[in-house]
Design a protein around this motif. Sequence first.
Motif, PDB file in Angstrom:
ATOM      1  N   MET A 140     114.533   5.228 -83.462  1.00 27.00           N
ATOM      2  CA  MET A 140     115.394   5.900 -84.414  1.00 27.00           C
ATOM      3  C   MET A 140     116.825   5.883 -84.005  1.00 27.00           C
ATOM      4  N   PRO A 141     117.982   5.571 -84.515  1.00 27.26           N
ATOM      5  CA  PRO A 141     119.563   5.811 -84.420  1.00 27.26           C
ATOM      6  C   PRO A 141     120.287   6.333 -83.151  1.00 27.26           C
ATOM      7  N   GLY A 142     120.997   5.665 -82.625  1.00 31.45           N
ATOM      8  CA  GLY A 142     121.940   6.480 -81.877  1.00 31.45           C
ATOM      9  C   GLY A 142     121.058   7.782 -80.881  1.00 31.45           C
ATOM     10  N   ALA A 143     121.511   8.890 -80.545  1.00 26.69           N
ATOM     11  CA  ALA A 143     121.704   9.365 -79.732  1.00 26.69           C
ATOM     12  C   ALA A 143     120.316  10.025 -80.087  1.00 26.69           C
ATOM     13  N   LEU A 144     119.475   9.636 -80.835  1.00 29.11           N
ATOM     14  CA  LEU A 144     117.921  10.221 -81.349  1.00 29.11           C
ATOM     15  C   LEU A 144     117.105   9.277 -80.282  1.00 29.11           C
ATOM     16  N   ARG A 145     117.617   8.420 -79.534  1.00 34.41           N
ATOM     17  CA  ARG A 145     117.286   7.278 -79.389  1.00 34.41           C
ATOM     18  C   ARG A 145     116.563   7.564 -78.380  1.00 34.41           C
ATOM     19  N   GLY A 146     114.800   7.360 -78.023  1.00 33.75           N
ATOM     20  CA  GLY A 146     114.209   8.618 -77.135  1.00 33.75           C
ATOM     21  C   GLY A 146     113.750  10.266 -76.675  1.00 33.75           C
ATOM     22  N   THR A 147     114.680  10.472 -78.426  1.00 40.94           N
ATOM     23  CA  THR A 147     113.859  11.788 -78.663  1.00 40.94           C
ATOM     24  C   THR A 147     112.713  12.294 -79.442  1.00 40.94           C
ATOM     25  N   ASP A 148     111.398  12.536 -78.869  1.00 39.29           N
ATOM     26  CA  ASP A 148     110.187  12.773 -79.946  1.00 39.29           C
ATOM     27  C   ASP A 148     110.361  14.204 -80.158  1.00 39.29           C
ATOM     28  N   VAL A 149     109.668  14.389 -81.032  1.00 37.73           N
ATOM     29  CA  VAL A 149     109.163  16.227 -81.643  1.00 37.73           C
ATOM     30  C   VAL A 149     107.588  15.896 -81.802  1.00 37.73           C
ATOM     31  N   TRP A 150     106.793  17.095 -80.535  1.00 39.81           N
ATOM     32  CA  TRP A 150     106.365  17.574 -80.840  1.00 39.81           C
ATOM     33  C   TRP A 150     105.944  18.618 -81.853  1.00 39.81           C
ATOM     34  N   PHE A 151     104.541  18.750 -82.538  1.00 35.83           N
ATOM     35  CA  PHE A 151     104.121  20.145 -83.386  1.00 35.83           C
ATOM     36  C   PHE A 151     103.054  20.012 -83.393  1.00 35.83           C
ATOM     37  N   ASP A 152     102.189  20.923 -83.367  1.00 39.49           N
ATOM     38  CA  ASP A 152     100.953  21.200 -83.409  1.00 39.49           C
ATOM     39  C   ASP A 152     100.730  22.972 -84.485  1.00 39.49           C
ATOM     40  N   GLY A 153     101.169  22.594 -84.969  1.00 40.92           N
ATOM     41  CA  GLY A 153     101.225  23.813 -86.153  1.00 40.92           C
ATOM     42  C   GLY A 153     101.423  24.669 -86.195  1.00 40.92           C
ATOM     43  N   THR A 154     102.070  25.247 -84.517  1.00 40.46           N
ATOM     44  CA  THR A 154     102.692  26.856 -85.033  1.00 40.46           C
ATOM     45  C   THR A 154     103.894  26.602 -83.498  1.00 40.46           C
ATOM     46  N   ARG A 155     104.081  25.548 -82.646  1.00 41.38           N
ATOM     47  CA  ARG A 155     105.098  25.385 -81.837  1.00 41.38           C
ATOM     48  C   ARG A 155     105.630  23.845 -82.257  1.00 41.38           C
ATOM     49  N   MET A 156     107.021  23.447 -82.160  1.00 40.68           N
ATOM     50  CA  MET A 156     108.227  22.397 -82.336  1.00 40.68           C
ATOM     51  C   MET A 156     108.863  22.860 -81.303  1.00 40.68           C
ATOM     52  N   GLU A 157     108.329  21.220 -80.678  1.00 45.82           N
ATOM     53  CA  GLU A 157     109.593  21.055 -79.472  1.00 45.82           C
ATOM     54  C   GLU A 157     109.885  19.621 -79.854  1.00 45.82           C
ATOM     55  N   THR A 158     111.050  19.994 -79.365  1.00 45.11           N
ATOM     56  CA  THR A 158     112.035  18.518 -79.014  1.00 45.11           C
ATOM     57  C   THR A 158     111.435  17.960 -77.168  1.00 45.11           C
ATOM     58  N   LEU A 159     111.484  17.155 -77.708  1.00 38.18           N
ATOM     59  CA  LEU A 159     111.192  16.321 -76.015  1.00 38.18           C
ATOM     60  C   LEU A 159     111.591  14.811 -76.396  1.00 38.18           C
ATOM     61  N   SER A 160     113.037  15.152 -74.992  1.00 39.68           N
ATOM     62  CA  SER A 160     114.231  14.268 -75.066  1.00 39.68           C
ATOM     63  C   SER A 160     114.091  13.237 -73.771  1.00 39.68           C
ATOM     64  N   VAL A 161     114.636  12.783 -73.444  1.00 44.09           N
ATOM     65  CA  VAL A 161     114.664  11.940 -72.239  1.00 44.09           C
ATOM     66  C   VAL A 161     115.491  10.540 -72.379  1.00 44.09           C
ATOM     67  N   ALA A 162     116.693  10.150 -71.496  1.00 40.22           N
ATOM     68  CA  ALA A 162     117.735   9.339 -71.709  1.00 40.22           C
ATOM     69  C   ALA A 162     117.534   8.244 -71.726  1.00 40.22           C
ATOM     70  N   PRO A 163     117.773   7.530 -72.726  1.00 38.81           N
ATOM     71  CA  PRO A 163     117.421   5.903 -72.826  1.00 38.81           C
ATOM     72  C   PRO A 163     117.258   5.245 -71.637  1.00 38.81           C
ATOM     73  N   VAL A 164     116.548   3.998 -71.612  1.00 41.95           N
ATOM     74  CA  VAL A 164     116.815   3.666 -71.142  1.00 41.95           C
ATOM     75  C   VAL A 164     117.233   1.394 -71.624  1.00 41.95           C
ATOM     76  N   ASP A 165     117.746   1.533 -70.874  1.00 43.33           N
ATOM     77  CA  ASP A 165     119.140  -0.307 -71.833  1.00 43.33           C
ATOM     78  C   ASP A 165     117.729  -1.466 -71.173  1.00 43.33           C
ATOM     79  N   THR A 166     116.928  -2.362 -71.593  1.00 44.69           N
ATOM     80  CA  THR A 166     116.702  -2.526 -71.388  1.00 44.69           C
ATOM     81  C   THR A 166     115.303  -3.555 -72.673  1.00 44.69           C
TER      82      THR A 166
END
Length: 269
Positions: free
Chosen positions: A182-208
């Motif tokens: 994903m571009p910009g600030a969304l790099r390293g952000t994942d989205v979880w969905f199990d049919g009921t629960r929506m979670e945004t899981l973010s970590v600081a991107p690693v520059d390598t």
Amino acid sequence: MKPFPVATALTIAGSDSGGGAGIQADLRTFSFHRVHGTSAVTAITAQNTRGVTRVDLLPPESVTAQVDAVASDMRVDAVKVGMLAQRPLIEAVADQLARVSLGPIVVDPVMVSRAGSQLIDNEAVEALRSRMLPLAAILTPNRHEAKLLAGMDIQTLEDMREAARRIHALGSRVVLVKGGGMPGALRGTDVWFDGTRMETLSVAPVDTPNTHGTGCTLSAAIAARLALGAPPLEAVRLAKEYVTSALRYPLAVGHGNGPIGHFFPLIHD
């Protein structure tokens, strides 16, 4: 000495001769998590840090025989499914996984590279969509794979959430739309969905630039955590932490985009 009881995971994936991705990455990831790793090789690739020069697919009968050999002798606590390049192989493995009693299945739908290049033909894509996705306890598409499965462009966080909803409707119990591409600030952000629960899981991107094998490693780490008994969301969170740490300690091998440090505690001074 008395044998030591250990959880067991199975990877059904391709071999990477350069050791950075595929079953090599999966088995190292299982070992890091103290999970016994077993494998069914689906393809033999000639590749290194600079690219792939040849791919030889194994016959479906060879792949299913490997799975049978493992499943008939050992308890398989979790399964990771990676590269299944052709429709006949996808159908054969899907039939087998539906028939054999194994642990939860993590599917890494190896269809499109992070750069956006489609890796399998449309027949194989449809077979993955209709036959493999409904078997997945957790599905881990990257941005471009999610775009293909959901039938929509993905540019924003809300796009990722909508894609997760659409893909979940195809049958996977949990969808994890990965944001590494994903571009910009969304790099390293994942989205979880199990049919009921929506979670945004973010970590600081690693520059390598040494990110080879991150997708394989994440799905294998999720499978390892599930094999150890972690609930799905916890398994994903812990797997993301592992991959982020491995990205901080990439390996200086080859002349291209090298692999991440799967065994980083052993090389960290």
